[in-house]
Design an enzyme around this catalytic site. Structure first.
Site, short mmCIF file in Angstrom:
data_model
loop_
_atom_site.label_atom_id
_atom_site.label_comp_id
_atom_site.label_asym_id
_atom_site.label_seq_id
_atom_site.Cartn_x
_atom_site.Cartn_y
_atom_site.Cartn_z
N SER A 104 28.45 -26.40 25.93
CA SER A 104 27.64 -26.79 24.79
C SER A 104 26.54 -27.76 25.23
O SER A 104 26.80 -28.75 25.90
CB SER A 104 28.53 -27.46 23.74
OG SER A 104 27.76 -27.88 22.64
N GLY A 105 25.32 -27.43 24.86
CA GLY A 105 24.17 -28.26 25.24
C GLY A 105 23.48 -27.81 26.49
O GLY A 105 22.50 -28.44 26.92
N THR A 153 21.52 -21.02 23.70
CA THR A 153 20.84 -20.45 22.52
C THR A 153 19.36 -20.27 22.80
O THR A 153 18.78 -19.21 22.48
CB THR A 153 21.06 -21.35 21.31
OG1 THR A 153 22.47 -21.49 21.07
CG2 THR A 153 20.41 -20.77 20.07
N ASN A 159 25.81 -31.59 22.09
CA ASN A 159 24.63 -30.77 21.78
C ASN A 159 24.31 -30.93 20.31
O ASN A 159 25.20 -30.95 19.46
CB ASN A 159 24.93 -29.29 22.11
CG ASN A 159 23.70 -28.42 21.93
OD1 ASN A 159 22.60 -28.92 21.74
ND2 ASN A 159 23.89 -27.12 22.00
N SER A 173 24.70 -26.81 18.69
CA SER A 173 25.73 -26.08 19.41
C SER A 173 26.17 -24.86 18.62
O SER A 173 26.47 -24.95 17.42
CB SER A 173 26.93 -26.99 19.68
OG SER A 173 27.98 -26.28 20.28
N SER A 174 26.22 -23.71 19.27
CA SER A 174 26.71 -22.49 18.63
C SER A 174 28.23 -22.55 18.57
O SER A 174 28.89 -22.64 19.60
CB SER A 174 26.26 -21.25 19.41
OG SER A 174 24.86 -21.17 19.44
N GLY A 211 30.93 -21.58 26.78
CA GLY A 211 31.40 -21.75 28.14
C GLY A 211 32.78 -22.37 28.18
O GLY A 211 33.40 -22.67 27.16
N GLU A 229 35.68 -24.90 28.27
CA GLU A 229 35.79 -26.20 27.61
C GLU A 229 37.09 -26.88 28.01
O GLU A 229 38.15 -26.24 28.07
CB GLU A 229 35.74 -26.05 26.09
CG GLU A 229 34.37 -25.61 25.57
CD GLU A 229 34.30 -25.60 24.05
OE1 GLU A 229 35.34 -25.85 23.41
OE2 GLU A 229 33.20 -25.35 23.52
#
Length: 1510
Positions: free
Chosen positions: A155-156, A160, A206, A209-210, A434, A436
């Site tokens: 994330s970040g 995206t 992020n 973040s998605s 990704g 985590e």
């Protein structure tokens, strides 16, 4: 992997607690341990180390497979080096690593950058996300395979944004028009903001973040155009709807709706986000730099684009608002045990609002939240939930509604975009979470890491496949390479039965199962599994060893989060909703649940989705993009090594490196290997061996084994590169020692020579001192002798002088006494003589005086008489001087009057042009009279001056004569009178001089007025010409505007009907009837009896036109540099008076002939021929045609003004009829202006368009011919290995000659086109313009390639390009300025860029010197990119200083924040000239001197051509 060979002095990487890895130099080796002195000055003892490549480029490498040492610190150092230079993309084979810059870099994503990467092979330009997209698209088009692009990262990391850029590029490549103004690619792109609004949220790492995975499947037709798309989503984080941590945020849509316009807020009864329970669990409500109000409007616009109607949008946001109100419903304890009720009126208010928004009954909603119905065989039992379970029921309802709302939006987008069943191929873009690993890892992290394990297996297989393809391509043996799979972890998670997901499903099916029983089941089942372990300090946590590291999961909420069912009360409530949108959501859920009789869980469904995804990916050709987040504070310019290493490990990049290291991690081409390690065996280079054989001989000489020799590369095992570098370092060290030994010998010998020279100098100095003392003694002795001699001489001389002085005194006294006696005698004699002389003089003077007095008296009487007579004459002269003064005054008045009349005449001339000649005559006559009067006055003044002069002279004679006058009073009066007369005469003389001066000034003023009058006449003539040209231009413009209006209103069938109208007559032009002959048709009403002669004349006209068109369709050449076809067309059209008719077809037929001649024409000679003819014909038309039929009301309105009167006089003047260019001949010999009608003006416009088209075809043909050559001109070709062999000067000379062969081919191409255009007499203006644009094209292509290819920004490449540019400069000089024009100036960007590459001492240059003196044309952004990409492959020098680099980076960052400007240049394809430019640049063409071709010469209808030529 074998340990690398290390010696003392080697540079290595060692572990560091702060930087992860730090470089240093080996100072000591103790067995397996080495002592390393780091760059910080510390000494580290370790046995874990990696060799460092000291010859790595300072700016890093584009592809990390090209690193000499492919290991973790080498990868980290390369990424950090490139990140500091804002190079965020790096390849690892065909895997792209993207480091998030945390700042906007819009210049690398603009359309011109897309154009640069279009159709370019992967690796040819700098790494870029567009290159990956283009590689996937080209593989799909060329090979017909489905492709996929997998974007991953934590994330970040920028997944995206990277996905958006990929989709933009794919839409750019495969865009097509859609229905109702919306294209498929636009809908795909606009789906991103919609899905981000409902599926993205702010997290700790992020701001956007998605919280779901996304796979976009873009479908293409057989032509490579986007024909459809589908979006699949995975594992939306439902728990975020009702539970968030500080400082995270909920999904964006909640905050966007709270910032909606006031009418929407009032409609949904919303307010500040702080007032909602689902939002106020965190203190973060706003995002920096994000305006929620504008984002809300942007989301609504995007929903319109993707096909969501306004009613559906209202329903969507009504459901979102209802979820917020549901979160504010709180429960309290009821009267019964384990029961609950609505807590207060505020909760009741939000309950009613939620029911209103969901369009259901409020009581039914309350019952669904706090009551449950249990159906038993005997009865139906209704029970009440306690407050805690009621809150859980509320949250479950909210999560269920939001989850299926999100699924509905995705399905709606897919339905709106549509899928093409006839699609031939697809490109899938996977944007998924990704790996985590947090302090608290729950069911979501478990599913995410399970996904990444699956993708990592796919990634490992792909990397292994790439290794196999590389080895197969090079034809080497690779069968013994080990490949480690992670299938055991996947079996641990998904194996059925016995996997973690299967055990979790079993636990979910038993009502009494808890997370503790689930954990115990896991511990019992997997107690011996090497990938599963139990933490010591927890009873329910478990640890899985993933590929990226161990992760400990907390199983507390696994069972609750895995359950995938909907409460029956909830489903019944919303199925009965009055809102069809809400009812449709739950109706679809009911159908899904009814179709599936088996137990359904989140884990099982997710496993199925993942299995489907992997099947899709396995059927495609994958491309990988690994996104990296450089730091956790989300700030630019910060590179955290430990964070990067963790992400590289989680992203599988280090795993890919491990796989590569298991085989042959080092791969060097034969050329690079010999260039680096050739010094290990100089005898091999001296021999005439093939490159492959030479490489093998060097390896065999050094005793290396297990290496592989491919077709073009050497493949080395891990550690062998370090061993070769160690041997190379030893050779270089020995050479350095030899050099040092020789140098020290030289220094010692130099020191010995200096000491010996010093001893010689000292000895010479001492001997000199001794010689000086001896010399001083001898000099003293000589001085004593001289002193004695001089003293003795002095004594003798003194005695002699005394004696001589005494003798002289005696002689002087005697001679003085004798002289005194003689003097006394002479004085007495002289006195007597004087007395006698005075007496005799007195007697003579007395006699003379008496005679003189008598003569004076006589003369005085006579002169008095003459003086009185002269006095009378002077008085008369004085009276005449007054008359002269009056004449002067009159003259002055006359001059003033003349001046006034001249000014008046000037004004009258501007108003009355007709009286100019008469007034000028009068003025000249008056001027002549004035001049005669002035001449008479001048003559009179001269006469008076002469008389005065004579009188003054006579008066002076009278005064000078000394006459003895007895009457003193009379003499005095006469003297006074004379003085008065003299004063009067002088005053009159002065006045006469003033009058003469005034006359001269008046004469000069008159001459000045005459000159001004002449200048005014010339200006009036120029004004007349300017007014005439202005009138003609205005008239032409108005006519052309009229033509355009008529053309826009004309309908082609009507036009053709008018053109074919019958009753057309060709009548011979005679003095009696003013009609047209032998040319064009005119609509006149004639009796039917004349139809036959009309038809015959019309047929003759058609034959003449056919003959003309047949003649010009062939290449009839040039006559004395003039195109025959253009002159022939012009003469015929003038003779037939085609320009003056309202309707004709000859113009269209001429245009069609030209069009057919140049259509699909690749022959430059033919195009240049027609370019010359079109330009000449246009020049003749521009100077001949004058627009007719334009109303003159505006000109009449202007006639009262000066400009109007001048223009009217010009219209009536003979010069306005035209001008002659044929030696004063009439008829066709005179280029007169013709009143052109609509067809003629339309013909002129069409001919102009074809001129521009032919020019563009020639220019584009030259670009197409030169473009392939430029690809070889931007990068210096590698010299063959013979260049490395000593003593082969002839081969080196041949190689140097071959270096500029590509540039010489461009020069040859330019010469050929120049010869062709000159042979066809193309105007020099067009030639200079086309070469200017060609050189501009060369400048753009070379400069853009220089900025996009790092290998081109080297010192040797700069020298190569500079040599080629010198060839172009020499060509421009030979072509002369007439034809080359400003072509050389168009290369200013590449010239300055190349000059910057080859300049020495770059670190000493300041930014001011670079931008002002060296490269004033280049922008700071362009200079910054060149500076970061520069590397000196010849002398090893560095780029600009760090201070200059920092200043450039600051300026570029500021520019990126303000505007979006690309550092690339754009090619100019405009038409750089106008019709006026061509007309002014071309000389007059004497069409009468053109001989017609034989085909026309033999026809009697064209006899007028022969007459004019004769």
């Amino acid at each position: 992997m074998a340990a690398p060979v290390i010696i003392v002095g080697s540079h290595v990487w060692v572990e560091d607690p702060h930087l992860a890895w730090i470089d240093g130099e080996v100072t000591r080796i103790d067995g397996e341990h080495i002592h390393v002195k780091t760059k910080k000055g510390k000494t580290v003892v370790t046995n874990v180390y990696f060799p460092k490549d000291t010859e790595a480029p300072p700016g890093g490498v584009n592809d990390m497979t090209k690193l000499s040492y492919l290991h973790e610190p080498g990868v980290l150092q390369n990424l950090e080096t490139r990140y500091e230079l804002n190079e965020i993309y790096t390849y690892t084979g065909n895997i792209l690593i993207a480091v998030n810059p945390f700042q906007k870099l819009p210049h690398i994503y603009e359309t011109d950058m897309m154009e640069q990467y279009k159709g370019i092979g992967l690796g040819e330009l700098s790494p870029h996300v567009f290159a990956i997209g283009d590689a996937a698209y080209r593989a799909m088009i060329n090979e017909g395979k489905n492709n996929s692009i997998l974007v991953s990262g934590e994330s970040g990391a920028g997944k995206t944004e990277t996905t958006k850029m990929l989709m933009r590029y794919l839409a750019y490549l495969g865009g097509r028009s859609g229905v109702e103004g919306r294209t498929v690619e636009q809908q795909v792109l606009e789906s991103n903001p919609v899905l981000e609004a409902f599926g993205n949220a702010k997290t700790l790492r992020n701001n956007n973040s998605s919280r779901f995975g996304k796979f976009v499947e873009i479908q293409f037709d057989k032509n490579g155009r986007i024909s459809g798309a589908a979006i699949r989503t995975y594992l939306l984080e439902r728990s975020r709807v009702c539970q968030i941590s500080d400082p995270e945020r909920n999904y964006h849509c909640f905050y966007l709706l709270c910032a909606a316009p006031p009418e929407d807020i009032e409609k949904y009864q919303l307010g500040n986000p702080r007032s909602f329970h689902y939002l106020n669990q965190s203190t973060c409500y706003k995002l920096d730099g994000v305006d929620d109000a504008s984002e809300y409007l942007e989301t609504r616009r995007a929903m319109d684009v993707v096909g969501i109607s306004n009613e559906e949008q209202e329903a969507i946001f009504r459901v979102v608002a209802a979820i917020l109100h549901l979160g504010n419903i709180d429960f309290g304890k009821g009267e019964e045990i384990d029961s609950s009720v609505i807590k207060d009126e505020n909760s009741r208010f939000h309950l009613n609002l939620a029911a209103e928004l969901l369009m259901c009954n409020a009581q039914s909603l309350e019952d669904a939240l706090i009551r449950r119905v249990m159906v038993t065989p005997e009865e139906i039992i209704t029970r009440t939930l306690d407050p805690e379970n009621a809150i859980a029921s509320r949250d479950t309802l909210a999560k269920t509604i939001y989850s299926h709302l999100f699924d509905w939006i995705v399905n709606k987008i897919n339905t709106s975009i549509g899928q093409d069943p006839r699609s031939k191929s697809i490109i899938g873009v996977l944007d998924i979470y990704g790996f985590e690993s947090f302090k608290c890892n729950s069911f979501e992290q478990f599913c995410i890491n399970f996904t990444n394990e699956k993708l990592q297996q796919h990634f490992n297989q792909h990397v292994f496949k790439m290794e196999q393809e590389e080895y197969t391509k090079e034809e080497i043996d690779w069968s013994y390479i080990e490949f480690i799979d992670n299938q055991d972890v996947l079996d641990l998670i998904e194996k059925k039965p016995g996997g973690i997901i299967s055990l979790l499903d079993e636990a979910c099916m038993f009502p009494k199962s808890t997370h503790e029983t689930f954990s115990q089941k896991l511990f019992q089942t997997f107690k011996s599994h090497n990938r599963f372990s139990k933490p010591k300090l927890s009873r329910t946590d478990f640890t899985i060893s993933h590929y990226a590291g161990e992760v400990t999961y907390q199983s507390n909420h696994f069972i609750d989060k895995n359950k995938d069912y909907i409460v029956a009360e909830h489903q019944a409530l919303f199925a009965a909703s009055n809102c069809s949108f809400v009812a449709g959501l739950f109706h679809a859920l009911h159908e899904d649940s009814s179709r599936s009789s088996k137990f359904s869980s989140i884990g099982s469904r997710f496993k199925q989705q993942l299995h489907s995804l992997m099947e899709t990916l396995n059927g495609t050709e994958p491309h990988y993009i690994r996104c990296i987040k450089p730091n956790n504070i989300l700030k630019p310019g910060i590179f955290e090594n430990f964070n990067i290493i963790h992400q590289l490990r989680c992203g599988g990049v280090l795993e890919a490196i491990r796989i590569s290291c298991a085989g042959y991690p080092t791969r060097l081409t034969f050329y690079d290997f010999l260039d680096r390690f050739g010094l290990l065996a100089p005898e091999v280079l001296d021999g005439n061996y093939d490159d492959e054989v030479a490489c093998q001989m060097i390896l065999d000489k050094k005793g290396l084994r297990d290496y592989q020799v491919g077709k073009t590369k050497i493949f080395l095992r891990a550690g062998q590169m370090a061993e070769l570098d160690t041997r190379r370092a030893e050779v270089l060290g020995n050479a350095a020692r030899v050099i040092q030994r020789q140098f020290r010998t030289c220094i010692a010998r130099k020191k010995f020579r200096s000491i010996r020279n010093a001893a010689i100098v000292l000895q010479s100095f001492i001997r000199g001192k001794i010689a000086q003392s001896v010399h001083k003694k001898l000099k003293i002795e000589a001085a004593a002798l001289r002193f004695q001699k001089n003293f003795r001489r002095y004594i003798a001389r003194k005695s002699f002088v005394a004696t001589r002085s005494s003798a002289i005194v005696l002689q002087t006294a005697l001679r003085a006494m004798i002289a005194r006696n003689e003097f006394r005698l002479k004085r007495q004699t002289k006195s007597a003589t004087v007395i006698q002389a005075h007496w005799r003089g007195h007697q003579a003077y007395s006699y003379y005086t008496r005679l003189q007095k008598a003569a004076v008296v006589t003369q005085c009487a006579w002169r008095c008489r003459l003086a009185r007579r002269e006095l009378r004459m002077l008085k008369m002269a004085a009276r005449e001087t007054g008359a002269l003064k009056d004449a002067k005054d009159k003259l002055e008045k006359r001059v003033e009057e003349l001046t006034w009349r001249l000014q008046l005449e000037k004004r009258l001339r501007t108003d009355l042009e007709e009286a100019k000649v008469q007034e000028v005559a009068k003025l000249q006559e008056a001027l002549h009279t004035m001049r005669s009067q002035l001449e008479e006055a001048t003559a009179m003044v001269l006469k008076e001056q002469e008389a005065a002069r004579i009188a003054i002279e006579e008066a002076n004679l009278v005064i000078k004569e000394p006459v003895v006058v007895e009457d003193t009073e009379k003499i005095n009066s006469l003297s006074n009178e004379i003085e008065r007369l003299k004063g009067l005469l002088s005053s009159e003389t002065h006045k006469a001089d003033e009058a003469k001066q005034a006359y001269r000034s008046a004469l000069g003023h008159n001459e000045e007025l005459s000159k001004r009058l002449e200048d005014a006449g010339r200006k009036i003539d120029q004004l007349q010409e300017s007014v005439q040209r202005f009138q003609e231009k205005v008239s032409n413009l108005e006519s052309e505007n009229k033509v355009i209006r008529q053309q826009s209103l004309a309908v082609s069938p009507t036009t053709r009907a008018l053109a074919l109208r019958p009753k057309t007559t060709i009548i011979q032009r005679t003095p009696e009837r003013n009609t047209f002959s032998n040319g064009e048709t005119k609509q006149v009403q004639e009796p039917e009896t004349e139809d036959r002669p009309q038809k015959s004349l019309n047929q003759k006209q058609q034959e003449n036109q056919e003959l003309l068109l047949k003649s010009i369709s062939e290449d009839i050449g040039f006559s004395e540099g003039k195109p025959v076809a253009a002159c022939l067309i012009y003469k015929c059209l003038i003779h037939w008076r085609s320009f003056e008719v309202e309707r004709t077809s000859i113009f269209n037929r001429i245009i069609e002939t030209i069009a057919s001649a140049i259509e699909m024409q690749d022959n430059s000679d033919v195009l240049c021929y027609w370019l010359s003819n079109a330009a000449t014909l246009l020049m003749l038309l521009q100077r001949t045609l004058k627009a007719g039929g334009i109303p003159h009301s505006r000109h009449r309105a202007m006639s009262t003004s000066l400009f109007g009167r001048v223009s009217q006089s010009l219209r009536g003047s003979p010069q306005s009829a035209g001008f002659s260019f044929m030696n004063g001949r009439g008829g066709l010999d005179e280029l007169r202006q013709v009143e052109a009608k609509y067809p003629a003006l339309l013909f002129k416009q069409q001919l102009t368009a074809y001129l521009e088209k032919i020019y563009g075809m020639i220019r584009d043909h030259m670009k197409k011919e030169i473009a392939p050559m430029l690809a070889s001109c931007i990068q210096v070709p590698r010299t063959p290995r013979s260049g490395l062999i000593k003593g082969r000067t002839q081969n080196n000379f041949v190689a140097q000659k071959a270096l500029i062969a590509h540039w010489q081919s461009i020069v040859t191409c330019l010469d050929g086109h120049l010869r062709t255009m000159r042979a066809n007499y193309v105007p020099s203006l067009l030639i200079s313009k086309v070469f200017a644009q060609i050189f501009s094209f060369i400048n753009v292509q070379l400069f853009n390639s220089l900025l996009l290819r790092r290998e081109c920004c080297s010192f040797s490449n700069g020298e190569y390009v500079k040599t080629g540019l010198a060839e172009l400069e020499h060509w421009c000089h030979d072509a002369t300025e007439e034809f080359a024009g400003s072509a050389w100036d168009e290369l200013k960007h590449i010239r300055q860029a190349v000059g910057f590459l080859v300049i020495h001492q770059k670190p000493k240059k300041s930014l001011q010197e670079i931008t002002s003196e060296l490269c004033p044309v280049l922008s700071v952004q362009q200079l910054y990119r060149i500076s970061t990409m520069y590397w000196d492959d010849k002398y090893g020098t560095h780029s600009v200083s760090s201070e200059v680099m920092s200043s450039m980076r600051a300026i570029v960052s500021g520019e990126n924040g303000r505007i979006s400007n690309s550092f690339l240049l754009d090619d100019d394809s405009s038409i750089p000239f106008s019709l006026d430019d061509i007309s002014k640049s071309m000389q007059n063409v004497e069409v009468a001197q053109i001989d017609p071709p034989p085909l026309i010469r033999q026809n009697t209808s064209f006899m007028f051509l022969l007459e004019s030529s004769e």
